[in-house]
Design a protein around this motif. Structure first.
Motif, PDB file in Angstrom:
ATOM      1  N   THR A   1       0.826  -1.218   0.000  1.00 33.52           N
ATOM      2  CA  THR A   1       0.000   0.000   0.000  1.00 33.52           C
ATOM      3  C   THR A   1       0.855   1.261   0.000  1.00 33.52           C
ATOM      4  OG1 THR A   1      -0.151   0.004   2.423  1.00 33.52           O
ATOM      5  CG2 THR A   1      -1.863  -1.189   1.218  1.00 33.52           C
TER       6      THR A   1
ATOM      7  N   SER B   1      -4.053   7.367   1.960  1.00 38.14           N
ATOM      8  CA  SER B   1      -4.466   6.658   3.167  1.00 38.14           C
ATOM      9  C   SER B   1      -5.799   5.941   3.006  1.00 38.14           C
ATOM     10  CB  SER B   1      -4.524   7.615   4.364  1.00 38.14           C
ATOM     11  OG  SER B   1      -5.424   8.683   4.105  1.00 38.14           O
ATOM     12  N   ASN B   2      -6.767   6.562   2.337  1.00 38.15           N
ATOM     13  CA  ASN B   2      -8.078   5.930   2.167  1.00 38.15           C
ATOM     14  C   ASN B   2      -7.992   4.683   1.299  1.00 38.15           C
ATOM     15  OD1 ASN B   2      -9.429   7.816   3.748  1.00 38.15           O
ATOM     16  ND2 ASN B   2      -9.909   9.145   2.003  1.00 38.15           N
TER      17      ASN B   2
ATOM     18  N   THR C   1      -6.040   1.814   3.142  1.00 35.18           N
ATOM     19  CA  THR C   1      -6.843   1.091   4.128  1.00 35.18           C
ATOM     20  C   THR C   1      -7.782   0.107   3.455  1.00 35.18           C
ATOM     21  OG1 THR C   1      -6.751   2.941   5.674  1.00 35.18           O
ATOM     22  CG2 THR C   1      -8.521   1.352   5.985  1.00 35.18           C
TER      23      THR C   1
ATOM     24  N   GLU D   1      -7.463  -4.026   3.637  1.00 33.37           N
ATOM     25  CA  GLU D   1      -8.574  -4.776   4.201  1.00 33.37           C
ATOM     26  C   GLU D   1      -9.026  -5.889   3.246  1.00 33.37           C
ATOM     27  OE1 GLU D   1     -11.534  -5.948   6.826  1.00 33.37           O
ATOM     28  OE2 GLU D   1      -9.960  -4.452   7.179  1.00 33.37           O
TER      29      GLU D   1
ATOM     30  N   GLN E   1       0.639   1.259  11.091  1.00 34.30           N
ATOM     31  CA  GLN E   1      -0.798   1.014  11.031  1.00 34.30           C
ATOM     32  C   GLN E   1      -1.108  -0.196  10.160  1.00 34.30           C
ATOM     33  OE1 GLN E   1      -3.110   2.554  12.919  1.00 34.30           O
ATOM     34  NE2 GLN E   1      -1.351   3.590  13.834  1.00 34.30           N
ATOM     35  N   VAL E   2      -0.382  -0.327   9.068  1.00 34.43           N
ATOM     36  CA  VAL E   2      -0.526  -1.514   8.219  1.00 34.43           C
ATOM     37  C   VAL E   2      -0.086  -2.753   8.993  1.00 34.43           C
ATOM     38  CG1 VAL E   2       0.358  -2.670   6.155  1.00 34.43           C
ATOM     39  CG2 VAL E   2      -0.292  -0.257   6.048  1.00 34.43           C
TER      40      VAL E   2
ATOM     41  N   ARG F   1      -2.328  -4.815  11.525  1.00 34.18           N
ATOM     42  CA  ARG F   1      -3.343  -5.753  11.082  1.00 34.18           C
ATOM     43  C   ARG F   1      -2.848  -7.193  11.075  1.00 34.18           C
ATOM     44  NH1 ARG F   1      -7.409  -4.122   8.248  1.00 34.18           N
ATOM     45  NH2 ARG F   1      -8.153  -6.137   8.984  1.00 34.18           N
TER      46      ARG F   1
END
Length: 228
Positions: free
Chosen positions: A170, A175-176, A179, A183, A204-205, A208
Motif C-alpha cells: 500500500t 491513506s483511504n 486502508t 482490508e 498502522q498496516v 493488522r
C-alpha cells in the motif's frame, strides 16, 4: 490444534559483498497466518522477504517451505514453487500494460498451463470479490492506482497460493485507498488460508498482522504484544 508450519527460516544470513543485509534471522508462518515485518529503509526487511521467497540465495542458515529446504532445490524446482505455490504483491502493482485487467489477474494460472477460458473465469471471480467486475476489459492505464493495486492483489491470490509475499503493498496509495486495499487483501488471503509475509514501514498496516517483527541493521526481532 496447532496449524502446521508452511514456511520457516532459521539462522539466515545474507550479504551484499561483505556487507551484511540479514543476520541470523529466524521466523515461521503457519497456514492462514499474517506476519508483518517493519523497519526503516535499508534495514534489510525486503532482502529477507526475497530470501524467504527463494529469490535471493542465503549465505548461511536454512529456509524451508512445507518442510523442504529451499537450498536443496535446483533452479527448476524453485521456479515451480514460486510460480505455483507463492504469490507476490509489489508496491507499484507491476501490471503488464499490454494486458487487460482480467488478463493480468489470470496470469499466474496461464503460467501453469490452465486454459485461457478457465483462467479468465477464475480471475473474474476474484476481481468480483474486489469490486472490479466492471473493469475487466480495461488496461492498467485506464484505471486508478487503487484499482491497479486491487488487480495486483487478485493476481497474487488467483491460483490460491500457500504463501503471499507483499512488499509495501500500500506504499504508493493515499491513506483511504491504502486502508481499503489492505482490508480486501488480508480478508481474501485469510479466506483462502494463505500465509502472508507483509513488509511495510507503516505501523498502522503492520498492526493488522497476527504477529509483528521489526528489523534494524539486518537483525530481525519479534515484537511482544501487551496483553490487556
Amino acid at each position: 490444534m496447532n496449524t502446521p508450519v508452511v514456511l520457516s527460516a532459521k539462522g539466515v544470513d545474507l550479504f551484499y559483498g561483505e556487507t551484511p543485509a540479514v543476520r541470523n534471522a529466524e521466523i515461521s508462518l503457519s497456514r492462514g497466518e499474517i506476519v508483518a515485518i517493519t523497519g526503516q529503509s535499508g534495514s534489510g526487511k525486503s532482502s529477507l522477504l526475497y530470501c524467504l521467497a527463494g529469490v535471493l540465495p542465503v549465505a548461511r542458515g536454512e529456509i524451508c517451505f512445507e518442510g523442504r529446504p529451499l537450498g536443496a532445490l535446483d533452479d527448476e524446482e524453485l521456479s515451480a514453487i514460486r510460480r505455483e505455490r507463492f504469490g507476490f504483491v509489489f508496491q507499484y502493482g507491476e501490471l503488464l500494460p499490454e494486458l487487460t485487467v482480467e488478463e493480468n489477474a489470470a496470469l499466474p494460472l496461464r503460467l501453469v498451463g490452465q486454459r485461457k477460458s478457465e483462467a479468465l473465469a477464475a480471475a473474474g471471480e476474484v476481481l468480483d470479490r474486489l469490486g472490479l467486475a466492471d473493469l475487466r476489459q480495461r488496461r492498467p492505464s485506464q484505471v486508478s492506482g487503487g484499482q491497479c493495486q486491487r488487480v495486483a492483489v487478485a493476481r497474487s491470490l488467483v491460483h490460491r497460493p500457500a504463501v503471499v509475499f507483499a512488499d509495501e503493498p500500500t506504499g504508493s496509495l493515499d491513506s483511504n485507498n491504502a486502508t481499503a486495499v489492505l482490508e480486501e487483501f488480508l480478508c481474501l488471503a485469510r479466506s483462502q488460508g494463505a500465509a502472508v509475509v507483509l513488509v511495510t514501514h507503516d505501523v498502522q498496516v503492520a498492526s493488522r498482522a497476527d504477529h509483528r517483527y521489526t528489523m534494524c541493521d539486518g537483525v530481525l526481532t519479534a515484537e511482544v504484544r501487551e496483553v490487556s
